[in-house]
Design a protein around this motif. Structure first.
Motif, PDB file in Angstrom:
ATOM      1  N   HIS A   1       3.168   9.954  -9.559  1.00 43.62           N
ATOM      2  CA  HIS A   1       2.191  10.117 -10.481  1.00 43.62           C
ATOM      3  C   HIS A   1       2.213   9.132 -11.780  1.00 43.62           C
ATOM      4  N   MET A   2       2.256   7.831 -11.154  1.00 43.70           N
ATOM      5  CA  MET A   2       2.318   6.715 -12.101  1.00 43.70           C
ATOM      6  C   MET A   2       1.333   5.644 -11.461  1.00 43.70           C
ATOM      7  N   ALA A   3       0.827   4.817 -12.594  1.00 45.33           N
ATOM      8  CA  ALA A   3       0.049   3.649 -12.426  1.00 45.33           C
ATOM      9  C   ALA A   3       0.851   2.421 -12.615  1.00 45.33           C
ATOM     10  N   HIS A   4       0.801   1.361 -11.808  1.00 48.64           N
ATOM     11  CA  HIS A   4       1.863   0.236 -12.012  1.00 48.64           C
ATOM     12  C   HIS A   4       1.060  -0.768 -13.051  1.00 48.64           C
TER      13      HIS A   4
ATOM     14  N   MET B   1       2.599   3.444 -16.247  1.00 43.47           N
ATOM     15  CA  MET B   1       2.305   4.361 -17.160  1.00 43.47           C
ATOM     16  C   MET B   1       1.914   5.808 -16.263  1.00 43.47           C
ATOM     17  N   PHE B   2       2.351   7.053 -16.854  1.00 35.44           N
ATOM     18  CA  PHE B   2       2.045   8.282 -16.037  1.00 35.44           C
ATOM     19  C   PHE B   2       0.820   8.533 -16.087  1.00 35.44           C
ATOM     20  N   ILE B   3       0.219   9.157 -14.805  1.00 35.14           N
ATOM     21  CA  ILE B   3      -1.137   9.611 -14.638  1.00 35.14           C
ATOM     22  C   ILE B   3      -1.054  11.182 -14.868  1.00 35.14           C
ATOM     23  N   LYS B   4      -2.283  11.705 -15.589  1.00 33.23           N
ATOM     24  CA  LYS B   4      -2.288  13.008 -15.990  1.00 33.23           C
ATOM     25  C   LYS B   4      -3.623  13.382 -15.001  1.00 33.23           C
ATOM     26  N   TYR B   5      -3.383  13.745 -14.007  1.00 29.83           N
ATOM     27  CA  TYR B   5      -4.698  14.285 -12.942  1.00 29.83           C
ATOM     28  C   TYR B   5      -5.382  15.236 -13.602  1.00 29.83           C
TER      29      TYR B   5
ATOM     30  N   ALA C   1       0.932  -1.163   0.203  1.00 25.26           N
ATOM     31  CA  ALA C   1       0.065  -0.211  -0.040  1.00 25.26           C
ATOM     32  C   ALA C   1       0.699   1.139   0.042  1.00 25.26           C
ATOM     33  N   ARG C   2       1.973   1.103   0.973  1.00 26.70           N
ATOM     34  CA  ARG C   2       2.944   2.530   0.999  1.00 26.70           C
ATOM     35  C   ARG C   2       3.503   2.483  -0.482  1.00 26.70           C
ATOM     36  N   GLY C   3       4.060   1.586  -1.188  1.00 26.11           N
ATOM     37  CA  GLY C   3       4.707   1.587  -2.633  1.00 26.11           C
ATOM     38  C   GLY C   3       3.671   2.159  -3.546  1.00 26.11           C
ATOM     39  N   LEU C   4       2.214   1.546  -3.524  1.00 23.80           N
ATOM     40  CA  LEU C   4       1.411   2.218  -4.383  1.00 23.80           C
ATOM     41  C   LEU C   4       0.995   3.717  -4.211  1.00 23.80           C
ATOM     42  N   SER C   5       0.727   4.098  -3.121  1.00 23.78           N
ATOM     43  CA  SER C   5       0.603   5.437  -2.589  1.00 23.78           C
ATOM     44  C   SER C   5       1.931   6.115  -3.055  1.00 23.78           C
TER      45      SER C   5
END
Length: 174
Positions: free
Chosen positions: A102-105, A130-134, A91-95
């Motif tokens: 600003h990435m999704a695994h 991938m990078f996430i563009k909020y 959870a910490r790594g995903l956070s």
């Protein structure tokens, strides 16, 4: 993956990507992850490009307890404190991936979680990330996929087995 031993006795994990034209993007994302440091992420510590042989090599810290998938059939051996430690670390790594980098695994699962000496988890295999563009609001589905995959992973750890596995019945019906 290969296990390499240095002259001083330290171990490394080495990943070779053959026919690297097919793996260029994956290789580039993995190399980019080497710029970031978080205790629950597993970036490469070095790399090599061999153009003549059309291969790329990634070098990682060796994780003594292997993949989480190696332990899913023995959750009782890990004990609940270790299972909780693994879940919190993932959870910490995903956070960190979502909010700091600003990435999704996009491929969180028991095969992409590596375990160190004290079963401290590290997320690996960033080839699909991938990078996430909020600001666009269009990529929120990528983050949701990671959260769904994390929920699946939690369920597997609680059950002590992957979704595809079944346990034999203790008694046979006649």
């Amino acid at each position: 993956m290969y296990k390499a031993t240095l002259p001083n006795g330290w171990f490394l994990a080495v990943k070779r990507l053959y026919d690297s034209k097919l793996f260029i993007r994956r290789f580039e994302v993995e190399i980019m992850m080497g710029r970031y440091s978080h205790r629950n992420l597993m970036p490469p510590i070095s790399f090599c490009i061999e153009e003549e042989r059309n291969e790329r090599i990634l070098v990682y810290q060796y994780m003594s307890n292997g993949r989480l998938s190696d332990w899913l059939n023995d959750t009782t051996t890990l004990g609940w404190p270790a299972v909780v430690r693994i879940a919190l670390g993932v959870a910490r790594g995903l956070s960190c991936l979502h909010h700091s980098l600003h990435m999704a695994h996009l491929s969180i699962g028991h095969e992409s979680i590596l375990l160190g000496d004290n079963f401290e988890p590290r997320i690996s295999n960033f080839g699909r990330a991938m990078f996430i563009k909020y600001d666009l609001g269009k990529n929120i589905g990528f983050e949701k996929k990671d959260l769904y995959d994390f929920g699946t992973l939690l369920f597997e750890m609680i059950r002590g087995k992957t979704f595809g596995q079944t346990r034999k019945c203790l008694r046979q019906q006649h």
